[in-house]
Motif scaffolding. Structure first.
Motif, mmCIF file in Angstrom:
data_model
loop_
_atom_site.group_PDB
_atom_site.id
_atom_site.type_symbol
_atom_site.label_atom_id
_atom_site.label_comp_id
_atom_site.label_asym_id
_atom_site.label_seq_id
_atom_site.Cartn_x
_atom_site.Cartn_y
_atom_site.Cartn_z
ATOM 1 N N GLU B 134 36.481 40.552 32.688
ATOM 2 C CA GLU B 134 35.118 41.054 32.863
ATOM 3 C C GLU B 134 34.153 39.902 33.175
ATOM 4 O O GLU B 134 33.290 40.010 34.055
ATOM 5 C CB GLU B 134 34.683 41.760 31.577
ATOM 6 N N ILE B 135 34.318 38.816 32.452
ATOM 7 C CA ILE B 135 33.461 37.637 32.671
ATOM 8 C C ILE B 135 33.725 37.054 34.068
ATOM 9 O O ILE B 135 32.800 36.702 34.799
ATOM 10 C CB ILE B 135 33.700 36.585 31.556
ATOM 11 N N LEU B 136 34.996 37.000 34.458
ATOM 12 C CA LEU B 136 35.346 36.456 35.779
ATOM 13 C C LEU B 136 34.826 37.355 36.901
ATOM 14 O O LEU B 136 34.367 36.866 37.938
ATOM 15 C CB LEU B 136 36.866 36.275 35.892
ATOM 16 N N TRP B 165 51.329 36.898 39.021
ATOM 17 C CA TRP B 165 52.038 37.189 37.772
ATOM 18 C C TRP B 165 51.679 38.509 37.124
ATOM 19 O O TRP B 165 52.455 39.070 36.357
ATOM 20 C CB TRP B 165 51.806 36.048 36.762
ATOM 21 N N ILE B 166 50.456 39.000 37.350
ATOM 22 C CA ILE B 166 49.989 40.139 36.555
ATOM 23 C C ILE B 166 50.910 41.356 36.667
ATOM 24 O O ILE B 166 51.271 41.974 35.667
ATOM 25 C CB ILE B 166 48.518 40.498 36.910
ATOM 26 N N GLY B 167 51.316 41.675 37.902
ATOM 27 C CA GLY B 167 52.171 42.846 38.109
ATOM 28 C C GLY B 167 53.499 42.698 37.393
ATOM 29 O O GLY B 167 54.013 43.653 36.803
ATOM 30 N N PRO B 180 42.015 47.786 38.964
ATOM 31 C CA PRO B 180 41.215 47.415 40.147
ATOM 32 C C PRO B 180 39.879 48.165 40.233
ATOM 33 O O PRO B 180 38.933 47.662 40.825
ATOM 34 C CB PRO B 180 42.125 47.755 41.334
ATOM 35 N N ILE B 181 39.794 49.343 39.623
ATOM 36 C CA ILE B 181 38.526 50.098 39.637
ATOM 37 C C ILE B 181 37.468 49.385 38.783
ATOM 38 O O ILE B 181 36.292 49.333 39.120
ATOM 39 C CB ILE B 181 38.737 51.544 39.082
ATOM 40 N N TRP B 189 39.376 40.012 45.834
ATOM 41 C CA TRP B 189 39.726 38.596 45.832
ATOM 42 C C TRP B 189 41.243 38.416 45.870
ATOM 43 O O TRP B 189 41.778 37.587 46.604
ATOM 44 C CB TRP B 189 39.136 37.916 44.581
ATOM 45 N N MET B 190 41.963 39.230 45.079
ATOM 46 C CA MET B 190 43.423 39.151 45.030
ATOM 47 C C MET B 190 44.023 39.392 46.408
ATOM 48 O O MET B 190 44.906 38.664 46.857
ATOM 49 C CB MET B 190 43.975 40.162 44.019
#
Lengths: 227, 227
Positions: B134-136, B165-167, B180-181, B189-190
């Motif tokens: 959220e901060i990013l 890595w997240i997926g 993503p929503i 950005w990704m």
């Protein structure tokens, strides 16, 4: 203060992280306004200057806030070129950053745990702190300061937490961490470091620090006992 | 390779920390020899190059070893001035270092915990990861890359761990972390980040990574269950 330069430091008297920034400001002869912060009732200035971590130190240079002591030091060194804190050579710079980070992770954070634990768990952290001290002793050997024989640099400033805090933590947490016989180079370094006027002039009051750290320990132990 | 310059990178194919160094080497067009390391039976070269942490990445430039990915990146940027990774302005540099460190502490280390935990404890870490996201998201808003609209910089490179890595962590640890929503700027950005040729060309193989991370999770859960 330099013409047109406005430097403010938001700090707290007992913070070793604030102390390092004070030392660098002094080493560079930068005039600044020091603003002691109440860390319980945080000021709007602190909250808006460091909204992510809400902690000190924060340096505000001409209205622009910078947080995290290591990045403040790099900023000061990038902006005021006199009395460099980091080496100029890229390889030596990388090494200084490596050791500063090592002290942060493997010594300062470990000492925080020593202060907050008891019994076997504390003993384990005392061992970890000694592993770090052994490595640092090997790195220092043969040199007066980590920054060289003449002057202190980033690594000395970050390790400044050792001479200023170790005795207090040992006394409050009833442990022995630093044995000068085992670490003769570090013991000599501590003496030389504390003799530097710039350091001597901005050390927290020992008795006040003792009382404060004592309170912190009781709070941490109570917290651990109520989890 | 540049006349007289010898650059070696000790790495491991699955390491996101090694990946960042590869990206910077590529962005700067530095030719180097890549030496894949066995992290179980560590080579004498790795042990002597990084005796403190004994881990990758290690960059060896003309025989001189540098460890820790962030310090390797700063070294490369200090030494090869083309295609700068950090901003030139001291204040922007301080901010880039701040955010890179934030991602390291509040996202990468948290995702490591998400991977090693289950149940309520894991849920708590998923919340922590989302606080960081959220901060990013707020920090990125309105910009294409953290480094600016044209090009990626230090913060993008460090956050490169997110798209790569997240997926994999979500699939292996059976959790949803990134929505993503909720984070439209980061989601865009990704996409943009992964489209960059320099990134696309040096990504770990997804299936191989899945199998590896799966093994790591089983190992971590077993370890936690035998403590």
């Amino acid at each position: 203060m330099e013409e047109g330069e406005e430097v403010k430091l938001l700090g707290a008297w007992m913070s070793p992280f604030v102390n390092r920034v004070k030392w660098v400001l002094k080493l560079k002869g930068i005039r600044y306004e020091y603003l002691e912060q109440d860390l319980v009732n945080k000021s709007p200035l602190l909250l808006t200057s460091n909204p992510v971590y809400k902690r000190v130190p924060v340096l505000i240079h001409n209205g622009k806030p910078i947080s995290e002591s290591l990045f403040i030091i790099e900023y000061l060194d990038d902006t005021w070129k006199n009395n460099p804190i980091l080496p100029q050579d890229p390889y030596q710079r990388a090494k200084a950053r490596f050791w500063a980070n090592f002290i942060e992770e493997k010594f300062s954070q470990v000492m925080r745990k020593v202060l907050s634990l008891e019994g076997e768990k504390q003993k384990k952290e005392v061992e970890n702190a000694n592993e770090a001290l052994e490595i640092l002793e090997g790195e220092l050997k043969g040199k007066k300061f980590f920054g060289g024989d003449q002057t202190i640099g980033l690594v000395d400033i970050v390790l400044g937490v050792l001479p200023t805090w170790i005795g207090v933590i040992e006394e409050v947490a009833c442990v022995k961490v630093f044995d000068p016989i085992k670490y003769p180079s570090l013991a000599k370094w501590m003496e030389d470091f504390l003799e530097l006027p710039v350091i001597k002039e901005s050390l927290p009051d020992k008795d006040k620090l003792l009382a404060y750290v004592h309170k912190i320990r009781i709070y941490m132990l109570t917290l651990a006992a109520t989890k």
